[in-house]
Scaffold this motif. Structure first.
Motif, PDB file in Angstrom:
ATOM      1  N   ILE A 135     -25.008 -54.660  21.392  1.00 43.75           N
ATOM      2  CA  ILE A 135     -25.251 -53.478  20.535  1.00 43.75           C
ATOM      3  C   ILE A 135     -23.960 -52.661  20.544  1.00 43.75           C
ATOM      4  O   ILE A 135     -23.134 -52.828  19.664  1.00 43.75           O
ATOM      5  N   PRO A 173     -17.830 -40.008  16.377  1.00 39.89           N
ATOM      6  CA  PRO A 173     -17.724 -41.466  16.494  1.00 39.89           C
ATOM      7  C   PRO A 173     -18.820 -42.059  17.379  1.00 39.89           C
ATOM      8  O   PRO A 173     -19.136 -43.244  17.255  1.00 39.89           O
ATOM      9  N   ASP A 189     -15.743 -52.278  11.338  1.00 38.70           N
ATOM     10  CA  ASP A 189     -14.448 -51.703  11.735  1.00 38.70           C
ATOM     11  C   ASP A 189     -14.063 -52.111  13.154  1.00 38.70           C
ATOM     12  O   ASP A 189     -14.897 -52.206  14.042  1.00 38.70           O
ATOM     13  N   PHE A 200     -28.710 -43.058  20.193  1.00 43.99           N
ATOM     14  CA  PHE A 200     -27.800 -42.176  19.462  1.00 43.99           C
ATOM     15  C   PHE A 200     -28.523 -40.953  18.870  1.00 43.99           C
ATOM     16  O   PHE A 200     -27.873 -40.027  18.386  1.00 43.99           O
ATOM     17  N   HIS A 210     -21.891 -55.743  18.453  1.00 43.45           N
ATOM     18  CA  HIS A 210     -22.566 -56.785  17.656  1.00 43.45           C
ATOM     19  C   HIS A 210     -21.605 -57.313  16.581  1.00 43.45           C
ATOM     20  O   HIS A 210     -20.656 -56.608  16.182  1.00 43.45           O
ATOM     21  N   SER A 245     -13.503 -49.939  17.420  1.00 41.48           N
ATOM     22  CA  SER A 245     -14.620 -49.027  17.147  1.00 41.48           C
ATOM     23  C   SER A 245     -14.119 -47.584  17.099  1.00 41.48           C
ATOM     24  O   SER A 245     -13.071 -47.253  17.689  1.00 41.48           O
ATOM     25  N   GLY A 246     -14.883 -46.735  16.434  1.00 43.73           N
ATOM     26  CA  GLY A 246     -14.547 -45.309  16.388  1.00 43.73           C
ATOM     27  C   GLY A 246     -14.511 -44.718  17.790  1.00 43.73           C
ATOM     28  O   GLY A 246     -13.675 -43.861  18.101  1.00 43.73           O
ATOM     29  N   THR A 247     -15.395 -45.191  18.648  1.00 40.99           N
ATOM     30  CA  THR A 247     -15.443 -44.681  20.033  1.00 40.99           C
ATOM     31  C   THR A 247     -14.159 -45.038  20.778  1.00 40.99           C
ATOM     32  O   THR A 247     -13.596 -44.208  21.501  1.00 40.99           O
ATOM     33  N   LYS A 306     -20.499 -55.597  12.903  1.00 38.61           N
ATOM     34  CA  LYS A 306     -19.683 -54.382  12.804  1.00 38.61           C
ATOM     35  C   LYS A 306     -18.471 -54.606  11.897  1.00 38.61           C
ATOM     36  O   LYS A 306     -17.783 -55.613  12.003  1.00 38.61           O
TER      37      LYS A 306
HETATM   38  O1  LIG Z   1     -21.130 -49.977  14.719  1.00 33.62           O
HETATM   39  C1  LIG Z   1     -21.739 -49.665  15.759  1.00 33.62           C
HETATM   40  O2  LIG Z   1     -22.730 -50.259  16.149  1.00 33.62           O
HETATM   41  C2  LIG Z   1     -21.243 -48.510  16.530  1.00 33.62           C
HETATM   42  N1  LIG Z   1     -20.284 -47.779  16.034  1.00 33.62           N
HETATM   43  C3  LIG Z   1     -19.710 -46.631  16.604  1.00 33.62           C
HETATM   44  C4  LIG Z   1     -18.253 -46.881  16.906  1.00 33.62           C
HETATM   45  O3  LIG Z   1     -17.547 -47.486  16.088  1.00 33.62           O
HETATM   46  O4  LIG Z   1     -17.777 -46.437  17.957  1.00 33.62           O
HETATM   47  C5  LIG Z   1     -20.513 -46.100  17.774  1.00 33.62           C
HETATM   48  C6  LIG Z   1     -21.142 -47.137  18.631  1.00 33.62           C
HETATM   49  O5  LIG Z   1     -20.152 -47.745  19.365  1.00 33.62           O
HETATM   50  C7  LIG Z   1     -21.915 -48.147  17.784  1.00 33.62           C
END
Ligand SMILES: O=C(O)C1=N[C@H](C(=O)O)C[C@H](O)C1
Ligand SMILES: NC(=O)C1=CN([C@@H]2O[C@H](COP(=O)(O)OP(=O)(O)OC[C@H]3O[C@@H](n4cnc5c(N)ncnc54)[C@H](O)[C@@H]3O)[C@@H](O)[C@H]2O)C=CC1
Length: 267
Positions: A215, A127, A162, A241, A157, A165-167, A160
């Protein structure tokens, strides 16, 4: 040593462009094709910003791509819709996925773990590829042993797709693995505007901020009587990354099995 042959899905995206840069500038990596949802039959060098990258065909159909092109690894940096199909198909063609795409469901992750076992192949889903973010998650997990109350605030930002976030999801999972479960906040608390307390995971709350100019940022806030602890990570560019992507590609070639989270492959 033969170079690791790599296909990148999502080459024109914010992350995909950085990944093309990484792969084409790494001596033991070779970019053999890219997967896009447009420009089938063209060459990557036909597209703006990629003129210097020779001999890389663009495919829109992953099956055709994997039938025609030799590849060891598929790097997926696409969308929660496209990513799972790419991972499944890559494994079925004995190509090892390295996945940065977020927004996969628990069921999809379980399916890929099972498929990796069956195929005896490696697959790394991370993630977050930034080393600082991995440390932020690990430190948060450590802190959660001592602080039961935690709120996760992730800030990204506004392009995005989802949320959370995955993190943030991974952070919550890592904390839940060590924290004594607790429903946080006042037992009688009531949202007067729906969503005010954010998403809930195992009793903790996750808040997603979306603003142009950001970001990728996350702070994990812990509180107890008379004190608080905040652990924060910021990615100020997407190059942050890429060292993680490089380690993941090298590692997925050496290890069979499913890995979810870069922390599992770092020393
Ligand atoms: O979409 C992003 O930009 C990121 N996505 C990942 C997440 O969903 O955690 C990793 C990072 O945060 C950037
Ligand atoms: N793991 C990590 O460290 C990081 C993960 N991400 C994740 O990576 C993914 C991509 O992020 P960004 O580059 O910011 O998004 P983006 O929107 O800039 O790029 C996505 C790209 O995927 C392409 N795409 C869409 N459908 C496709 C398909 N069917 N086949 C091939 N390509 C397709 C789009 O054309 C676009 O170029 C997101 O899920 C994001 O959350 C982002 C940053 C860091």
């Amino acid at each position: 040593m033969n170079p690791i042959k790599i296909i990148i899905a999502g080459p024109r995206g914010r992350m995909g462009r950085e990944a093309v840069n990484l792969v084409t500038n790494t001596e033991h990596f070779e970019l053999t094709a890219v997967l896009d949802h447009k420009f089938d039959g063209m060459m990557l060098s036909d597209l703006e910003g990629f003129q210097s990258i020779a001999n890389v065909p663009i495919y829109t159909d992953i099956d055709i791509c994997l039938q025609k092109i030799e590849a060891d690894v598929l790097i997926d940096l696409t969308t929660p819709e496209a990513g799972p199909h790419h991972v499944r198909t890559a494994l079925n063609y004995n190509v090892r996925p390295v996945v940065g795409t977020t927004g996969f469901s628990k069921e999809e992750l379980q399916e890929f773990e099972e498929l990796c076992k069956q195929k005896e192949l490696g697959c790394i889903i991370a993630p977050n590829f930034a080393i600082g973010a991995v440390l932020m998650m690990k430190f948060s997990q450590l802190a959660a042993k001592y602080f039961q109350d935690v709120e996760i605030v992730e800030m990204h930002h506004d392009k995005k797709l989802d949320a959370p976030s995955g993190t943030a999801v991974k952070t919550a999972e890592m904390i839940a693995a060590v924290r004594e479960a607790k429903k946080q906040g006042h037992p009688n608390e009531k949202e007067t505007i729906q969503g005010a307390r954010g998403a809930e995971y195992d009793g903790m709350h996750i808040h997603s901020v979306r603003l142009p100019g950001l970001i990728a940022h996350q702070q994990v806030m812990f509180g107890s009587d008379g004190q608080s602890l905040t652990i924060r990570h910021d990615s100020f560019n997407r190059a942050s990354f890429m060292s993680g992507v490089k380690v993941a590609v090298e590692t997925v070639m050496k290890h069979n099995g499913f890995v979810y989270g870069l922390e599992n492959i770092l020393d």
